[in-house]
Design an enzyme around this catalytic site. Structure first.
Site, PDB file in Angstrom:
ATOM      1  N   LYS A  47      33.282  28.412  46.838  1.00  0.00           N
ATOM      2  CA  LYS A  47      34.313  28.616  47.963  1.00  0.00           C
ATOM      3  C   LYS A  47      34.230  27.590  49.251  1.00  0.00           C
ATOM      4  O   LYS A  47      35.168  26.957  49.626  1.00  0.00           O
ATOM      5  CB  LYS A  47      34.122  29.984  48.649  1.00  0.00           C
ATOM      6  CG  LYS A  47      34.474  31.140  47.388  1.00  0.00           C
ATOM      7  CD  LYS A  47      34.204  32.559  47.934  1.00  0.00           C
ATOM      8  CE  LYS A  47      34.312  33.471  46.973  1.00  0.00           C
ATOM      9  NZ  LYS A  47      35.652  33.622  46.435  1.00  0.00           N
ATOM     10  N   ASP A  58      25.812  39.354  51.291  1.00  0.00           N
ATOM     11  CA  ASP A  58      26.442  38.454  50.320  1.00  0.00           C
ATOM     12  C   ASP A  58      27.454  37.696  51.294  1.00  0.00           C
ATOM     13  O   ASP A  58      28.385  38.171  51.758  1.00  0.00           O
ATOM     14  CB  ASP A  58      27.576  39.299  49.410  1.00  0.00           C
ATOM     15  CG  ASP A  58      28.463  38.580  48.419  1.00  0.00           C
ATOM     16  OD1 ASP A  58      28.508  37.402  48.879  1.00  0.00           O
ATOM     17  OD2 ASP A  58      28.997  38.996  47.434  1.00  0.00           O
ATOM     18  N   TRP A 110      33.582  43.635  46.207  1.00  0.00           N
ATOM     19  CA  TRP A 110      32.510  43.078  45.753  1.00  0.00           C
ATOM     20  C   TRP A 110      31.456  43.832  46.280  1.00  0.00           C
ATOM     21  O   TRP A 110      30.238  44.108  45.578  1.00  0.00           O
ATOM     22  CB  TRP A 110      32.386  41.590  46.375  1.00  0.00           C
ATOM     23  CG  TRP A 110      33.313  40.794  45.966  1.00  0.00           C
ATOM     24  CD1 TRP A 110      34.412  40.345  46.344  1.00  0.00           C
ATOM     25  CD2 TRP A 110      33.652  40.544  44.381  1.00  0.00           C
ATOM     26  NE1 TRP A 110      35.182  39.626  45.419  1.00  0.00           N
ATOM     27  CE2 TRP A 110      34.684  39.744  44.370  1.00  0.00           C
ATOM     28  CE3 TRP A 110      33.015  40.651  43.374  1.00  0.00           C
ATOM     29  CZ2 TRP A 110      35.232  39.096  43.026  1.00  0.00           C
ATOM     30  CZ3 TRP A 110      33.283  40.000  42.058  1.00  0.00           C
ATOM     31  CH2 TRP A 110      34.693  39.391  41.961  1.00  0.00           C
TER      32      TRP A 110
END
Length: 361
Positions: free
Chosen positions: A196, A172, A102
């Protein structure tokens, strides 16, 4: 009804109390005679929901007043473009630490809009550690410095933040938001997909310092300009209404059932300790991450044999432990033990792993 232990990296399991409350309110939200799924986002009732979600998030995360909270869509992946389009506008430069897939995607996307510099990477060892950072290598006039705080696929986390001085730190936090306290004031921007630790898929949360808003590139689409969403209270278009509602319930659960993020952290450390403790003493299974950089949320592990890995995943699923297969890019296994995973789930998984080890020694 048979509930399994869901170790998925996301969408992940939600607290049972939250699911039960949502079920109770499914047809009639607090006497409104309608489901949250079908109510107008412009209604007074829904305004109460989104307002409550924001105030709970501010309280639970202790967000300073000079930060805006935005409820957006497009996943964390859309932030890979939104961040540079809104922030990479002075020097046109930004720094990146590559600690996984990511972080690498964020870097590649930013490189389309300006000069993206890689200051450190752990790709040389399949991202199994967080690289040491040397501030001398940082770009002094960078518009921002980007990290992925917890790496879902590889199971690493930043335990120490980069010292970036006046350069805004952007993170992030998709797979670690709400898992432990975080000092928001150390960041310029925090962003996270909700699926999540915070709610169902479809919601992306952005926490942004006010001085970083209003400088978007001319080419920035209206929907990708943070100013658009600040000016409209996250209601420029129809927001992901139901995901925001469930996130409100999750935040209420963290605040009133768990007792806040300090308590949440203790529970998460206990769960991770049980699993890592077993992995460190097992003759069959081993963790793949350098111990000092281990994530509390995502625990990758292997047996050393692809055949044995596959057998374990199959038998675990039959026993009610689902989604333990590792990401396709690394193989092996991964147990994601987010906030909603009860301690009992980790204890039972370890029991199962011990039994599997005995039977397959």
């Amino acid at each position: 009804m048979k509930r399994v232990y869901n170790f998925s990296a996301g969408p992940s399991m939600l607290p049972e109390a939250v699911l039960r409350r949502a079920a109770d309110e499914m047809l009639d939200y607090q006497g409104s005679g309608q489901s949250v799924m079908e109510m107008s986002h412009r209604s007074k009732v829904y305004e109460g929901i989104i307002g409550s979600a924001e105030s709970l998030l501010r309280e639970v995360m202790n967000i300073p007043d000079n930060y805006k909270v935005l409820f957006l869509q497009g996943g964390a992946s859309s932030q890979f473009a939104m961040v540079p389009m809104n922030l990479m506008t002075k020097s046109g430069k930004a720094d990146f630490v590559l600690t996984g897939q990511w972080a690498t995607k964020a870097y590649k996307e930013a490189a389309r809009y300006g000069e993206a510099n890689v200051v450190a990477s752990s790709k040389d060892q399949t991202f199994c550690y967080i690289p040491e950072l040397d501030p001398a290598t940082f770009t002094k006039d960078a518009d921002y410095f980007h990290i992925c705080m917890n790496n879902t696929i590889y199971g690493t986390k930043f335990t120490k933040l980069p010292e970036t001085g006046d350069v805004p730190l952007v993170a992030d936090i998709s797979s670690c938001i709400l898992s432990e306290p975080i000092d928001v004031s150390k960041f310029g921007v925090l962003y996270a997909g909700a699926q999540k630790n915070m709610g169902p898929a479809g919601l992306t949360v952005v926490i942004i310092r006010e001085d970083l808003i209003g400088h978007a590139m001319d080419i920035t689409p209206t929907m990708f300009n943070y100013q658009t969403h600040v000016d409209n209270g996250s209601m420029f278009n129809t927001p992901p209404c139901y995901s925001i509602y469930i996130s409100m319930l999750v935040l209420d659960w963290i605040k009133n059932t768990i007792g806040g993020l300090e308590e949440m952290k203790k529970l998460n450390e206990k769960k991770a300790g049980i699993l890592y403790g077993y992995l460190d003493n097992s003759k069959m299974f081993r963790g793949t991450v350098v111990p000092k950089d281990r994530s509390l949320m995502n625990v990758p592990f292997v047996t050393g044999s692809d055949e044995l890995n596959a057998k374990f995943v199959k038998e675990a699923e039959a026993a009610g432990f689902v989604n333990l297969k590792g990401h396709r890019s690394v193989g092996g296994m991964r147990a994601s033990i987010y906030n909603a995973m009860p301690i009992e789930g980790v204890e039972k998984l370890v029991e199962f792993m011990k039994k599997f080890e005995e039977e397959n020694a």
